[in-house]
Design a protein around this motif. Structure first.
Motif, short mmCIF file in Angstrom:
data_model
loop_
_atom_site.label_atom_id
_atom_site.label_comp_id
_atom_site.label_asym_id
_atom_site.label_seq_id
_atom_site.Cartn_x
_atom_site.Cartn_y
_atom_site.Cartn_z
N UNK A 55 0.85 -1.20 0.00
CA UNK A 55 0.00 0.00 0.00
C UNK A 55 0.88 1.25 0.00
N UNK A 56 0.43 2.28 -0.70
CA UNK A 56 1.22 3.52 -0.77
C UNK A 56 1.42 4.11 0.62
N UNK A 57 2.41 4.96 0.72
CA UNK A 57 2.73 5.62 1.98
C UNK A 57 2.74 7.12 1.79
N UNK A 58 2.42 7.83 2.83
CA UNK A 58 2.47 9.29 2.81
C UNK A 58 3.88 9.70 3.19
N UNK A 59 4.48 10.53 2.35
CA UNK A 59 5.84 10.99 2.59
C UNK A 59 5.85 12.51 2.70
N UNK A 60 6.65 13.02 3.61
CA UNK A 60 6.86 14.47 3.69
C UNK A 60 7.91 14.83 2.65
N UNK A 61 7.53 15.62 1.67
CA UNK A 61 8.42 16.02 0.58
C UNK A 61 9.71 16.60 1.15
N UNK A 62 9.59 17.61 1.99
CA UNK A 62 10.72 18.09 2.78
C UNK A 62 10.59 17.41 4.13
N UNK A 63 11.52 16.53 4.50
CA UNK A 63 11.38 15.75 5.73
C UNK A 63 11.19 16.63 6.96
N UNK A 64 10.39 16.13 7.89
CA UNK A 64 10.19 16.84 9.15
C UNK A 64 11.52 17.09 9.84
N UNK A 65 12.40 16.10 9.77
CA UNK A 65 13.71 16.23 10.43
C UNK A 65 14.60 17.28 9.78
N UNK A 81 8.92 1.33 -1.40
CA UNK A 81 10.35 1.28 -1.72
C UNK A 81 10.98 2.66 -1.79
N UNK A 82 10.32 3.58 -2.49
CA UNK A 82 10.85 4.94 -2.59
C UNK A 82 10.83 5.64 -1.24
N UNK A 83 9.76 5.46 -0.48
CA UNK A 83 9.65 6.13 0.81
C UNK A 83 10.77 5.66 1.75
N UNK A 84 11.03 4.36 1.77
CA UNK A 84 12.11 3.83 2.62
C UNK A 84 13.47 4.32 2.13
N UNK A 85 13.68 4.29 0.82
CA UNK A 85 14.98 4.70 0.26
C UNK A 85 15.24 6.19 0.47
N UNK A 86 14.20 7.02 0.37
CA UNK A 86 14.37 8.46 0.53
C UNK A 86 14.73 8.79 1.97
N UNK A 87 14.04 8.16 2.92
CA UNK A 87 14.32 8.42 4.33
C UNK A 87 14.23 9.90 4.65
N UNK A 88 15.28 10.46 5.20
CA UNK A 88 15.28 11.88 5.58
C UNK A 88 16.06 12.74 4.58
#
Length: 107
Positions: A55-65, A81-88
């Motif tokens: 299932x898709x995930x919600x990602x913060x374009x500019x990470x909160x961190x 996959x992209x959400x995990x790879x992007x991380x922060x």
């Protein structure tokens, strides 16, 4: 319709509070973003799944961190996959080609 909306929102709210990030969004905001992206991952263009293991995930374009807001204008829908790879990482560090002139990211 997205199920379990409270679960991901509470996680995002907790992290937003931890980083002092302003803003909030709800499942309707997520669905608007999903529709705007035509049901595809913001980063790789893969067709996103609404249910199931991938299932898709919600990602913060500019990470909160990294100073990003917890608001609708800072969320995108991404494949797991992209959400995990992007991380922060900043998105332009994660996928620089997406920011080249003429790449079609704003189509």
């Amino acid at each position: 319709m997205i199920r379990g909306g409270d679960a991901y929102r509470s996680g995002h709210r907790r992290r937003a509070k931890q980083y002092g990030a302003a803003g909030s969004f709800d499942r309707w905001d997520v669905m608007l973003r999903f529709d705007r992206q035509k049901g595809r991952c913001h980063y790789c263009g893969e067709v996103l799944e609404l249910v199931g293991r991938n299932k898709f995930q919600v990602d913060h374009f500019i990470p909160l961190s990294r100073g990003g807001a917890n608001a609708m204008n800072n969320i995108v829908c991404a494949c797991p996959g992209c959400n995990r790879a992007k991380g922060s990482k900043f998105p332009w560090d994660f996928r620089p080609a997406r920011f080249d002139v003429g790449c079609g990211r704003d189509d």
